[in-house]
Scaffold this motif. Structure first.
Motif, PDB file in Angstrom:
ATOM      1  N   LYS A  37      -5.977   1.859   7.756  1.00  0.00           N
ATOM      2  CA  LYS A  37      -5.080   1.041   6.939  1.00  0.00           C
ATOM      3  C   LYS A  37      -5.236   1.505   5.492  1.00  0.00           C
ATOM      4  CE  LYS A  37      -4.995  -3.313   7.917  1.00  0.00           C
ATOM      5  NZ  LYS A  37      -5.390  -4.749   7.949  1.00  0.00           N
ATOM      6  N   VAL A  38      -4.096   1.799   4.836  1.00  0.00           N
ATOM      7  CA  VAL A  38      -4.110   2.315   3.470  1.00  0.00           C
ATOM      8  C   VAL A  38      -3.528   1.268   2.523  1.00  0.00           C
ATOM      9  CG1 VAL A  38      -3.229   4.099   1.909  1.00  0.00           C
ATOM     10  CG2 VAL A  38      -3.926   4.700   4.244  1.00  0.00           C
ATOM     11  N   GLY A  39      -4.248   1.006   1.425  1.00  0.00           N
ATOM     12  CA  GLY A  39      -3.757   0.105   0.389  1.00  0.00           C
ATOM     13  C   GLY A  39      -3.180   0.903  -0.767  1.00  0.00           C
ATOM     14  N   VAL A  40      -2.036   0.442  -1.281  1.00  0.00           N
ATOM     15  CA  VAL A  40      -1.375   1.108  -2.409  1.00  0.00           C
ATOM     16  C   VAL A  40      -1.293   0.102  -3.561  1.00  0.00           C
ATOM     17  CG1 VAL A  40       0.675   2.338  -3.220  1.00  0.00           C
ATOM     18  CG2 VAL A  40      -0.004   2.476  -0.803  1.00  0.00           C
ATOM     19  N   PHE A  41      -1.869   0.448  -4.711  1.00  0.00           N
ATOM     20  CA  PHE A  41      -1.885  -0.435  -5.887  1.00  0.00           C
ATOM     21  C   PHE A  41      -1.229   0.271  -7.064  1.00  0.00           C
ATOM     22  CE2 PHE A  41      -4.015  -1.725  -9.871  1.00  0.00           C
ATOM     23  CZ  PHE A  41      -3.650  -3.070  -9.896  1.00  0.00           C
TER      24      PHE A  41
END
Length: 541
Positions: free
Chosen positions: A479-483
């Motif tokens: 799972k990749v988080g993008v901020f």
């Protein structure tokens, strides 16, 4: 008696001769009343006795007696008048900003009501006739107001009691048959009730605006509170790491100095040993030289020849040609001593920063959905707009050139902070990030910041990359988080499960709106059929 006298006016107790309240009232045979002294003096001035009121003459002067009934009534009236005067003096005088009574002489008392008919404001005492006399009871009383003249029509000198909706002004009855003829004219009360209803609606809207702003204040306060908590955590973590770093540096400084001094001591000891040997050899050589010099001065032929063989050979010495004292290299040792520190500090920072940063980033999670109008036709989107995968087992082609099919999110990033999480589990290729709203996604486009893309991706199953950079990861992210921080120019990517920072774009200068960017890449004959899934983000604890 007092009740009866309270209903009488001052006029009923006035002597018609002196025009003052009776003193020793007497009654004439014709029934009129006067002060005893007043009527006596009146008759003394004439040759006959005549009633000043009805002009009736009397044959002889009547014997006048004080009318005890009227005298008692006058006494009660005077007492009542004194009480009213006392009550009046106790009433509150008008203060600045309050409406004064128009009737009061001297000190102006505070008005209780204003009459729209009389155009006069009354205090409690002077208001009584409007409350008791039938003719005055019909007058319209309102809370006291100043400038009652402004309620009169300046043109017709009539009361303003109507409202012209065409001209939005107050008018009198005569205005409706002159300047405002055929206009939409209604009674003031009707317009008042309508405007009052509008005011109620406006007031409700204002109250709603107040509540919205109060909620905004609470939001700002909560942001400050969250910032304070994050700052405190960062300070605590920073103090912990820096304290460890300070202690470690002091310890390693001591160890490095000790190691360097030890090496120097060994070299110094070795040099001193060599110096002692050389000094001993020099002493032997000097001694031999002195003996030869002494022998050379001898004139005894036999003595020189007998001793020369034993002195002619030099004393035994070491060959010092290849002997060296070589100073050690201290620079390499210092670097070697500091290397573990740098490695340990890097590990600590990696453990510290991503977890804290990711927790902070998740506070700005946005509910993102895919935009069907901005999707490659070969992509299949779920009904809820949360999943996307490539529906064709062949590669997407545009003018014969392979391209990566993509779709943009609906949510616009034009200010503030933005965060989303995407599941990439089971995929062999994908690209995630943000892109300018105006990017061209057709044709052989290089996906990099110069062309308006800030992304990371996976290719060839195990090769994670950002534009022109291969990423070295400990594990494959599921799972990749993008901020995104628009104002700060940051785009950060996280491995959510490991809480590790995958890659960071810093110092970006965003000049237009951004949109989330998703590319599940081609299906690869079913090997890359797993979808990209936009995940819901639970609020951080």
């Amino acid at each position: 008696m007092s009740a009866a006298s309270s209903l009488l006016s001052e006029d009923q107790f006035l002597c018609s001769i002196c025009l003052d309240v009776f003193t020793d009232p007497v009654s004439t045979p014709c029934g009129h009343n006067f002060c005893k002294n007043c009527i006596s003096e009146h008759w003394d001035m004439k040759d006959y006795c005549e009633c000043p009121n009805c002009k009736k003459r009397f044959k002889r002067g009547p014997e006048l007696q004080v009318n005890t009934f009227i005298s008692e009534m006058v006494s009660h009236y005077k007492q009542s008048a004194r009480q009213r005067a006392s009550s009046r003096s106790e009433q509150q005088a008008a203060k600045p900003g309050e409406v004064p009574c128009d009737i009061c002489a001297g000190t102006k008392l505070k008005a209780l009501k204003s009459c729209l008919v009389c155009l006069v404001s009354y205090c409690e005492t002077h208001l009584q006739p409007h409350l008791t006399k039938s003719g005055l009871k019909r007058h319209q009383l309102i809370n006291p107001v100043e400038n009652l003249e402004s309620r009169m029509c300046t043109k017709h000198d009539k009361l303003l009691e109507l409202f012209c909706r065409d001209d939005q002004t107050c008018v009198c009855m005569l205005c409706t048959i002159s300047d405002h003829k055929a206009h939409d004219v209604v009674p003031l009360k009707e317009e008042y009730e309508g405007r009052k209803a509008e005011l109620g609606k406006t007031e409700a809207e204002l109250q709603q605006m107040v509540q919205q702003r109060q909620l905004k204040i609470e939001e700002f306060k909560q942001s400050v509170k969250v910032s304070r908590g994050n700052a405190d955590r960062q300070i605590a973590d920073g103090v912990q790491v820096l304290t460890w770093l300070k202690d470690t540096i002091e310890r390693m400084q001591s160890e490095a100095i000790k190691m360097i001094e030890t090496k120097h001591t060994l070299i110094e000891k070795q040099a001193k040993g060599f110096i002692r040997e050389l000094e001993q050899e020099i002493s032997e050589l000097k001694k031999k030289s002195a003996e030869l010099e002494q022998l050379s001065l001898s004139e005894d032929h036999l003595h020189l020849l007998q001793n020369l063989p034993s002195l002619d050979a030099p004393p035994p010495t070491k060959d010092w040609t290849e002997v060296r004292v070589r100073p050690p290299s201290y620079e390499g040792n210092l670097r070697a001593a500091l290397a573990p520190l740098a490695e340990t500090l890097t590990i600590k920072l990696k453990k510290l920063q991503p977890k804290t940063e990711l927790k902070t980033a998740r506070q700005f999670a946005v509910d993102v959905t895919l935009d069907r109008n901005k999707a490659d036709p070969t992509l299949i989107l779920s009904e809820d707009g949360k999943q996307v995968h490539h529906g064709d087992t062949r590669k997407s082609l545009l003018h014969g050139i392979p391209v990566s099919p993509s779709v943009l999110g609906k949510q616009i990033i034009s200010s503030g902070r933005f965060y989303l999480e995407v599941q990439v589990k089971g995929k062999t290729q994908w690209i995630l990030g943000v892109a300018k709203e105006s990017v061209n996604r057709k044709g052989p486009i290089t996906i990099d910041p110069q062309n308006g893309f800030w992304t990371v991706g996976l290719r060839n199953e195990n090769e994670y990359y950002a534009p022109s950079v291969l990423l070295s990861l400990k594990s494959k992210p599921k799972k990749v988080g993008v901020f995104v921080d628009y104002e700060e120019g940051l785009v950060l990517f996280y491995d959510v499960d490991a809480a590790d920072l995958l890659y960071a774009y810093t110092g970006c200068c965003f000049t237009e709106r951004l949109l989330p960017f998703f590319s599940p890449s081609s299906n690869q004959g079913g090997h890359n059929s797993a979808p990209l899934i936009i995940c819901s983000v639970n609020p951080p604890e």
